[in-house]
Design an enzyme around this catalytic site. Structure first.
Site, PDB file in Angstrom:
ATOM      1  N   LYS A   1       1.040  -1.202   0.070  1.00 44.16           N
ATOM      2  CA  LYS A   1      -0.113  -0.049   0.091  1.00 44.16           C
ATOM      3  C   LYS A   1       1.171   1.167  -0.076  1.00 44.16           C
ATOM      4  O   LYS A   1       0.464   2.350  -0.589  1.00 44.16           O
ATOM      5  CB  LYS A   1      -1.010   0.166   1.357  1.00 44.16           C
ATOM      6  CG  LYS A   1      -2.132  -1.099   1.259  1.00 44.16           C
ATOM      7  CD  LYS A   1      -2.926  -0.353   2.287  1.00 44.16           C
ATOM      8  CE  LYS A   1      -4.047  -1.869   2.660  1.00 44.16           C
ATOM      9  NZ  LYS A   1      -3.667  -2.636   3.514  1.00 44.16           N
TER      10      LYS A   1
HETATM   11  N1  GLU Z   1      -6.026  -6.944   8.308  1.00 43.99           N
HETATM   12  C1  GLU Z   1      -5.416  -7.739   7.617  1.00 43.99           C
HETATM   13  C2  GLU Z   1      -4.769  -7.187   6.301  1.00 43.99           C
HETATM   14  O1  GLU Z   1      -5.405  -6.243   5.832  1.00 43.99           O
HETATM   15  C3  GLU Z   1      -6.049  -9.117   7.169  1.00 43.99           C
HETATM   16  C4  GLU Z   1      -6.367  -9.959   8.273  1.00 43.99           C
HETATM   17  C5  GLU Z   1      -7.193 -11.179   7.968  1.00 43.99           C
HETATM   18  O2  GLU Z   1      -7.668 -11.165   6.905  1.00 43.99           O
HETATM   19  O3  GLU Z   1      -7.043 -12.076   8.703  1.00 43.99           O
HETATM   20  O4  GLU Z   1      -3.814  -7.513   5.910  1.00 43.99           O
END
Ligand code: GLU
Length: 312
Positions: A248
Site C-alpha cells: 500500500k
Molecule cells: N487486516 C489484515 C490485512 O489487511 C487482514 C487480516 C485477515 O484477513 O485475517 O492484511
C-alpha cells in the site's frame, strides 16, 4: 449460514491484491447465499488513518462489493473499527492471563533482532523465551511496561486449508511465544482477529497466503478461548509485474489510478481473469462473476500481474 468478511487495514490506498481478497471473500460467501461483514482493522493507529478507511469503503461500494454488517450499515456487533473494540481484546487477554499463559516481555527491538536470533519461514524472529522465567522481583525492577506474550506449547498445530491443503506448525519450535499486546498497549493482530471473527460469527475467512503461517497461532487462541474457529481459505498473492510484493505504501497496482481510467466492471473482470475464473479479461460485474467463480479455478502459486493490465 455462511458468514464471510472483509478485514482490510486502512494503512494506505487499497491495491489490487487487497481488492482480489475482497472479491474472493465476497464471491465465496455470496455464492452460498451467505452474509458479508466489513471490519476495519485499524489497531495500528499510527499507520491506519480514518480517511483511508473512508476511501476504502467508497472503493468497495463503487465496485459493487456490498456487505450486510459493518460501517455505514450497522449490525449486531458494532463497532466495526478495531480501535473501538479494545475492551473485548482486554477481556480475552485477561482470560488467557488467568490460565497462567501470559507473561510480560521487556526485550528491546535490538535484543529481539540480535544476529543469532532464529527466524520463522516468513522472516519474523522466533522469540527465544528470554523473559519467560523472570521472577516477580526481576519484573518489578523493570522501569518500563512490558509487552505481553503467550506461552506456547511444544505441539504441532495443523489444519486443512480450503484451498491450499494441509498446513502445520510446531508452535514452540517454529513460532515461539508470540505477542498479544505491545509494550505501548497496542493489541496484536493475532489476538484481535480471533476475538472479532468469533464475536461476529464469521464462518469463513478468505485471505492472502501471507497469513497462512498465522493460522496455527490463531487456531491455538480459538482453542484457549473456547471459541469455534471458522474455515480458513488462503489464496496466492498478486505480485507486481517485476515480481515484487504489492504494498500500500508504494501505491503499487493501486486502485486510485485504475479507478480514473477504468470502470468497476473492467477492473473486476481483469482481477477475475488473474484469479482464473474469467476466461479472458472481459468486463464483468461482481454479480455476473458469481456464476463463473469456483475455488478450483483459482491458482495455488503466486500470480504476477502482466505489465499494463490495469493501465487502460
Ligand atoms: N487486516 C489484515 C490485512 O489487511 C487482514 C487480516 C485477515 O484477513 O485475517 O492484511
Amino acid at each position: 449460514m455462511t458468514v464471510g468478511r472483509f478485514a482490510p487495514s486502512p494503512s494506505g490506498r487499497i491495491h489490487m491484491g487487497n481488492l482480489l481478497c475482497c472479491l474472493l471473500a465476497w464471491l465465496s460467501a455470496r455464492q452460498k447465499d451467505g452474509k458479508v461483514v466489513l471490519r476495519i482493522e485499524n489497531l495500528d493507529t499510527a499507520r491506519c488513518k480514518r480517511p483511508y478507511a473512508e476511501q476504502m469503503i467508497d472503493d468497495l461500494r463503487w465496485l459493487g462489493l456490498d456487505w450486510d454488517e459493518g460501517p455505514g450499515v450497522g449490525g449486531k456487533d458494532e463497532p466495526y473499527y478495531q480501535s473501538e473494540r479494545t475492551a473485548l481484546y482486554e477481556a480475552a487477554l485477561e482470560k488467557l492471563r488467568q490460565k497462567g499463559l501470559v507473561y510480560p516481555c521487556y526485550c528491546t527491538r535490538a535484543e529481539l533482532h540480535a544476529a543469532s536470533a532464529p527466524h520463522r519461514s516468513d522472516g519474523q524472529v522466533i522469540y527465544a523465551g528470554t523473559c519467560r522465567h523472570l521472577g516477580e522481583e526481576e519484573r518489578a525492577a523493570k522501569d518500563r511496561p512490558g509487552a505481553m506474550r503467550l506461552l506456547v506449547p511444544d505441539e504441532e498445530w495443523a489444519f486443512t486449508d480450503g484451498h491450499m491443503g494441509r498446513y502445520s506448525e510446531n508452535l514452540a519450535r517454529e513460532c515461539g511465544d508470540f505477542l498479544l499486546r505491545r509494550s505501548d498497549g497496542m493489541f496484536a493482530y493475532q489476538l484481535a482477529v480471533v476475538v472479532d471473527d468469533a464475536a461476529m460469527g464469521v464462518t469463513e475467512v478468505v485471505r492472502g497466503s501471507d497469513l497462512l503461517s498465522s493460522t496455527p497461532r490463531q487456531l491455538y487462541l480459538y482453542h484457549l478461548l473456547g471459541l469455534t474457529p471458522p474455515e480458513f481459505i488462503h489464496f496466492p498473492l498478486l505480485l507486481a509485474p517485476d515480481g515484487r510484493r504489492l504494498s500500500k505504501r508504494d501505491a503499487d497496482a493501486g486502485l486510485e489510478e485504475a479507478r480514473e481510467k477504468l470502470t468497476a466492471e473492467e477492473i473486476l473482470g481483469r482481477l477475475a481473469y488473474l484469479g482464473g475464473f474469467n476466461p479472458t479479461a472481459q468486463p464483468k460485474s461482481a454479480k455476473e462473476l458469481l456464476s463463473d467463480f469456483d475455488w478450483e479455478k483459482v491458482p495455488r502459486e503466486d500470480i504476477r500481474i502482466p505489465e499494463g493490465l490495469f493501465e487502460k
